[in-house]
Scaffold this motif. Structure first.
Motif, PDB file in Angstrom:
ATOM      1  N   SER A  51      57.664  78.324 -13.324  1.00  0.00           N
ATOM      2  CA  SER A  51      56.944  78.541 -12.122  1.00  0.00           C
ATOM      3  C   SER A  51      57.851  79.180 -11.079  1.00  0.00           C
ATOM      4  O   SER A  51      58.953  78.502 -10.925  1.00  0.00           O
ATOM      5  CB  SER A  51      56.037  77.477 -11.610  1.00  0.00           C
ATOM      6  OG  SER A  51      55.620  77.955 -10.206  1.00  0.00           O
ATOM      7  N   ARG A  52      57.628  80.076 -10.379  1.00  0.00           N
ATOM      8  CA  ARG A  52      58.312  80.542  -9.098  1.00  0.00           C
ATOM      9  C   ARG A  52      58.503  79.693  -8.032  1.00  0.00           C
ATOM     10  O   ARG A  52      59.186  80.023  -7.155  1.00  0.00           O
ATOM     11  CB  ARG A  52      57.937  81.985  -8.926  1.00  0.00           C
ATOM     12  CG  ARG A  52      57.664  82.827 -10.052  1.00  0.00           C
ATOM     13  CD  ARG A  52      58.860  83.595 -10.233  1.00  0.00           C
ATOM     14  NE  ARG A  52      59.031  84.767  -9.212  1.00  0.00           N
ATOM     15  CZ  ARG A  52      60.335  85.141  -8.852  1.00  0.00           C
ATOM     16  NH1 ARG A  52      61.431  85.125  -9.864  1.00  0.00           N
ATOM     17  NH2 ARG A  52      60.650  86.103  -7.816  1.00  0.00           N
ATOM     18  N   ARG A  53      57.456  78.601  -8.140  1.00  0.00           N
ATOM     19  CA  ARG A  53      57.255  77.774  -6.961  1.00  0.00           C
ATOM     20  C   ARG A  53      57.665  76.279  -7.867  1.00  0.00           C
ATOM     21  O   ARG A  53      56.660  75.993  -8.484  1.00  0.00           O
ATOM     22  CB  ARG A  53      55.831  77.890  -6.561  1.00  0.00           C
ATOM     23  CG  ARG A  53      55.850  77.313  -4.889  1.00  0.00           C
ATOM     24  CD  ARG A  53      54.519  77.511  -4.467  1.00  0.00           C
ATOM     25  NE  ARG A  53      54.107  76.343  -4.152  1.00  0.00           N
ATOM     26  CZ  ARG A  53      53.896  75.927  -2.900  1.00  0.00           C
ATOM     27  NH1 ARG A  53      54.697  76.667  -2.149  1.00  0.00           N
ATOM     28  NH2 ARG A  53      53.392  74.754  -2.474  1.00  0.00           N
ATOM     29  N   PHE A  54      58.553  75.692  -7.345  1.00  0.00           N
ATOM     30  CA  PHE A  54      58.846  74.565  -8.003  1.00  0.00           C
ATOM     31  C   PHE A  54      59.502  73.275  -7.401  1.00  0.00           C
ATOM     32  O   PHE A  54      59.897  73.482  -6.512  1.00  0.00           O
ATOM     33  CB  PHE A  54      59.850  74.571  -9.312  1.00  0.00           C
ATOM     34  CG  PHE A  54      61.017  75.652  -8.830  1.00  0.00           C
ATOM     35  CD1 PHE A  54      61.012  76.799  -8.821  1.00  0.00           C
ATOM     36  CD2 PHE A  54      62.194  74.862  -8.375  1.00  0.00           C
ATOM     37  CE1 PHE A  54      62.089  77.751  -8.828  1.00  0.00           C
ATOM     38  CE2 PHE A  54      63.306  75.647  -8.289  1.00  0.00           C
ATOM     39  CZ  PHE A  54      63.278  76.941  -8.220  1.00  0.00           C
ATOM     40  N   ILE A  87      70.307  78.771  -1.527  1.00  0.00           N
ATOM     41  CA  ILE A  87      70.747  80.166  -1.828  1.00  0.00           C
ATOM     42  C   ILE A  87      70.895  80.200  -3.097  1.00  0.00           C
ATOM     43  O   ILE A  87      71.170  79.445  -4.003  1.00  0.00           O
ATOM     44  CB  ILE A  87      72.177  80.454  -1.052  1.00  0.00           C
ATOM     45  CG1 ILE A  87      72.019  80.163   0.452  1.00  0.00           C
ATOM     46  CG2 ILE A  87      72.740  81.783  -1.324  1.00  0.00           C
ATOM     47  CD1 ILE A  87      73.534  80.303   1.202  1.00  0.00           C
ATOM     48  N   SER A  88      70.413  81.375  -3.665  1.00  0.00           N
ATOM     49  CA  SER A  88      70.292  81.850  -5.084  1.00  0.00           C
ATOM     50  C   SER A  88      71.955  82.038  -5.604  1.00  0.00           C
ATOM     51  O   SER A  88      72.651  82.740  -4.836  1.00  0.00           O
ATOM     52  CB  SER A  88      69.477  83.181  -5.122  1.00  0.00           C
ATOM     53  OG  SER A  88      69.840  83.543  -6.307  1.00  0.00           O
ATOM     54  N   SER A  89      71.767  81.652  -6.719  1.00  0.00           N
ATOM     55  CA  SER A  89      73.344  82.169  -7.258  1.00  0.00           C
ATOM     56  C   SER A  89      73.464  83.282  -8.318  1.00  0.00           C
ATOM     57  O   SER A  89      74.460  83.648  -8.974  1.00  0.00           O
ATOM     58  CB  SER A  89      73.708  80.818  -8.389  1.00  0.00           C
ATOM     59  OG  SER A  89      72.907  80.948  -9.524  1.00  0.00           O
ATOM     60  N   TRP A 131      67.710  84.100  -0.092  1.00  0.00           N
ATOM     61  CA  TRP A 131      67.541  82.796   0.365  1.00  0.00           C
ATOM     62  C   TRP A 131      66.088  82.576   0.187  1.00  0.00           C
ATOM     63  O   TRP A 131      65.385  83.645   0.366  1.00  0.00           O
ATOM     64  CB  TRP A 131      67.746  82.715   1.746  1.00  0.00           C
ATOM     65  CG  TRP A 131      69.312  82.315   2.368  1.00  0.00           C
ATOM     66  CD1 TRP A 131      70.150  83.274   1.983  1.00  0.00           C
ATOM     67  CD2 TRP A 131      69.839  81.633   3.183  1.00  0.00           C
ATOM     68  NE1 TRP A 131      71.413  82.941   2.889  1.00  0.00           N
ATOM     69  CE2 TRP A 131      71.005  81.905   3.529  1.00  0.00           C
ATOM     70  CE3 TRP A 131      69.160  80.479   3.817  1.00  0.00           C
ATOM     71  CZ2 TRP A 131      71.874  80.960   4.355  1.00  0.00           C
ATOM     72  CZ3 TRP A 131      69.646  79.732   4.776  1.00  0.00           C
ATOM     73  CH2 TRP A 131      71.358  79.820   4.947  1.00  0.00           C
ATOM     74  N   TYR A 132      65.757  81.295  -0.230  1.00  0.00           N
ATOM     75  CA  TYR A 132      64.403  81.095  -0.714  1.00  0.00           C
ATOM     76  C   TYR A 132      63.868  79.924   0.308  1.00  0.00           C
ATOM     77  O   TYR A 132      64.415  79.022   0.638  1.00  0.00           O
ATOM     78  CB  TYR A 132      64.107  80.727  -2.162  1.00  0.00           C
ATOM     79  CG  TYR A 132      64.505  81.816  -3.065  1.00  0.00           C
ATOM     80  CD1 TYR A 132      63.740  82.970  -2.972  1.00  0.00           C
ATOM     81  CD2 TYR A 132      65.494  81.593  -3.921  1.00  0.00           C
ATOM     82  CE1 TYR A 132      64.149  84.023  -3.721  1.00  0.00           C
ATOM     83  CE2 TYR A 132      65.755  82.769  -4.827  1.00  0.00           C
ATOM     84  CZ  TYR A 132      65.231  83.928  -4.416  1.00  0.00           C
ATOM     85  OH  TYR A 132      65.518  85.114  -5.473  1.00  0.00           O
ATOM     86  N   LEU A 146      60.295  81.067  -4.867  1.00  0.00           N
ATOM     87  CA  LEU A 146      61.214  82.122  -5.135  1.00  0.00           C
ATOM     88  C   LEU A 146      60.324  83.441  -4.823  1.00  0.00           C
ATOM     89  O   LEU A 146      60.877  84.603  -4.839  1.00  0.00           O
ATOM     90  CB  LEU A 146      61.355  82.236  -6.612  1.00  0.00           C
ATOM     91  CG  LEU A 146      62.322  81.341  -7.313  1.00  0.00           C
ATOM     92  CD1 LEU A 146      62.667  81.426  -8.748  1.00  0.00           C
ATOM     93  CD2 LEU A 146      63.694  81.014  -6.452  1.00  0.00           C
ATOM     94  N   ASP A 147      59.102  83.413  -4.751  1.00  0.00           N
ATOM     95  CA  ASP A 147      58.495  84.722  -4.222  1.00  0.00           C
ATOM     96  C   ASP A 147      58.381  84.579  -2.723  1.00  0.00           C
ATOM     97  O   ASP A 147      57.810  85.637  -2.153  1.00  0.00           O
ATOM     98  CB  ASP A 147      57.216  84.680  -4.637  1.00  0.00           C
ATOM     99  CG  ASP A 147      56.855  84.961  -5.953  1.00  0.00           C
ATOM    100  OD1 ASP A 147      57.632  85.827  -6.570  1.00  0.00           O
ATOM    101  OD2 ASP A 147      56.097  84.322  -6.935  1.00  0.00           O
TER     102      ASP A 147
END
Ligand code: FES
Lengths: 158, 413
Positions: A51-54, A87-89, A131-132, A146-147
């Protein structure tokens, strides 16, 4: 013009002519519709991916002042003095995993460098690291979405 | 009774082969014309075309490689499962369990690499001999599409082994696609079938690689070759000397081939050549072609027995190898992308493809067509050569001179 030809061919009947035009437009529209439908077919409605939300667990799992890397999610989770942020890697250049180095991040693939906020300092990367948004679940767990990209001002107090 | 059986058998044979084994030139010509597979050739060809130094048989070799790829690819499909991590396991099976599996896989991989190179060289040959000139303008366009399809086929095949090399090459490749303005992200989403490389991506690349692109390729190759057949090879005009008497087995015909028979203006008269300069396609062309095919297949076997196609560890989305490199034919692009993603990854390639597509409609007329490096075409040839050399140099740099962090390294150190 020759006289032995049927009159119809010589001067097309206006009604027939417009019927022909309507027919052409209808066939064209139908074809365009089918093509659009086929194109839409290629866009999946259900994604069998994580899922994009976890949920990443309770805030207590992230020691204050420390940075945790979640390799499966390709995500850095920070617990700073003013709150949590992620922060995304994923390097915005070509998608390698950036590594923490010094105050910021460095990409092993083509040498992009980012500061501690993920802003590009150097290298081919055209955009800052993503950034999420973080939120708290009813069980007071941290939830990443992530959305929902957010700006580097984002902090979650928990 | 025996006689009637013989007649019956002869009837069956004739239903398949209209002509017996040809003995005379005339029979051979008739055999060429009456066979689906042979009538790609004219019955007679100009000697000019037979000179190996004119075409270097590059188009033929690309065609042979395509056939080898189709055959080996079909065979590989019997053991391959397009689902991670079974995909990787089936690679291991091919490598260690299936008899000759590794040879077939090597053949498939090396033919694909060879095809990219040979198709590129074929394009260079066609340019340097000015062979895209009328009436072959559109066939050049078809050729450019075939080049793109060749790259597309190689690229989609890359993910299938599901090893680290595959996974990160596709990551890099689809991210380059994502740089396209407006549609970039959608294109990436469609290619991946989601947000990340996963089972959906593998299946999509599999279907593209095994069905969609090969079918498109087959269609365009047929068109390409059919038009070569209709237009004749360029340079045949050069040896045409209409003043000489046209005598021979076949009298010169007034038949002309227009653009699919749609234009009223005759373009190239296929027969307007000096018959004395022509030879029968069978045996002169056909045997040369068989020889080339044999040579290609022998070389491929030797290469496939000696050099192993790479297979790295199973794909690991959490661990990026350093450097993460795309397949070699995209390393020129990656080298460009290293400087600027949008300019290098999208704008420059798009402009190059567009330039190639419109080229024959800008550089018009037939001057200097059919000869290598005709002096009339010095400007065009130097521009093209510069571009070709730049792309080769960038590819070589990306392949051999870039190491960890995409830093410059000397390959011999
Ligand atoms: S992927 Fe990070 S610099 Fe290229």
């Amino acid at each position: 013009m020759t006289t032995d030809r049927p009159r119809l061919l010589e001067r097309p009947d206006p009604v027939r002519r417009s019927m022909f035009a309507i027919g052409c437009i209808a066939i064209g529209a139908a074809t365009a519709g089918f093509l659009a439908a086929t194109l839409r077919f290629f866009v999946p409605n259900v994604l069998y991916e994580p899922s994009r939300r976890f949920d990443i667990g309770p805030p207590s799992g992230f020691p204050p002042g420390a940075v945790t890397f979640l390799p499966d999610r390709r995500l850095y989770v920070f617990n700073g003095t003013d709150g949590f942020y992620t922060i995304s890697s994923v390097c915005t250049h070509l998608g390698c995993n950036v590594k923490r180095g010094g105050p910021g991040f460095a990409c092993p693939c083509h040498g992009s460098q980012f500061n501690e906020n993920g802003q590009v300092v150097q290298g081919p990367a055209p955009k800052p690291l993503a950034w999420y948004s973080l939120s708290l679940s009813p069980h007071a767990h941290l939830v990443v979405d992530l959305d929902h990209p957010v700006t580097p001002e984002f902090r979650l107090r928990a | 009774m025996r006689h009637r059986l013989a007649v019956w058998f002869d009837g069956v044979r004739r239903s398949v082969w209209r002509i017996g084994w040809p003995v005379t030139d005339k029979d051979r010509a008739a055999a060429m014309i009456s066979s689906l597979f042979l009538h790609i050739h004219s019955a007679r060809v100009s000697r000019h075309v037979l000179k190996p130094t004119y075409t270097f048989a590059l188009g033929l070799v690309s065609g042979i490689l395509f056939i080898v790829l189709s055959v080996t690819g079909l065979a590989l499909m019997l053991y391959y499962v397009p689902y991670p991590p079974e995909a990787y396991r089936s690679m291991k099976d091919l490598q260690f369990v299936v008899t000759f599996g590794i040879v077939l896989r090597n053949m498939h991989r090396w033919s694909a690499h060879a095809m990219v190179g040979v198709v590129f060289l074929h394009m260079c040959r066609v340019f340097w001999t000015g062979s895209y000139k009328p009436p072959r303008e559109f066939n050049w366009v078809v050729g450019v599409l075939l080049l793109l399809l060749t790259l597309g086929l190689s690229f989609t095949g890359y993910l299938l082994p599901w090893d680290q090399l595959a996974f990160w090459a596709i990551t890099v490749g689809t991210n380059i696609a994502a740089y396209a303005p407006v549609v970039g992200d959608q294109v990436k989403f469609l290619l991946l079938g989601g947000h990340m490389i996963g089972p959906m991506t593998l299946l999509r690349f599999y279907v593209l690689h095994c069905v969609i692109l090969p079918l498109a390729m087959l269609l365009l190759i047929s068109l390409h070759v059919w038009r070569v057949r209709k237009d004749g090879l360029s340079g045949a005009e050069i040896s045409a000397s209409p003043t000489e008497e046209r005598a021979g087995v076949f009298p010169a015909s007034a038949k002309t081939y227009g653009l699919m028979g749609l234009t009223t203006r005759p373009r190239a008269s296929v027969e307007a050549r000096d018959p004395n300069d022509e030879v029968f396609a069978w045996p002169h062309l056909l045997y040369r072609e068989l020889l080339v095919a044999l040579a290609v297949i022998v070389v491929l076997h030797v290469v496939s027995l000696v050099f192993m196609a790479p297979l790295e560890e199973i794909a690991d989305p959490t661990r990026t190898p350093n450097p993460a490199k795309a397949p070699w034919y995209f390393l020129g692009l990656q080298e460009l992308v290293h400087y600027s993603a949008l300019v290098g990854g999208v704008i420059v390639p798009t402009l190059i493809v567009l330039a190639l597509l419109v080229l024959p409609y800008i550089d018009r007329g037939t001057s200097g067509s059919g000869r290598w490096f005709a002096p009339e075409r010095r400007l065009a040839n130097s521009v093209f050569t510069t571009l070709a050399v730049v792309s080769v140099v960038l590819t070589v740099i990306g392949t051999f001179f870039r190491g960890a962090n995409w830093a410059w390294v000397w390959p011999w150190k």
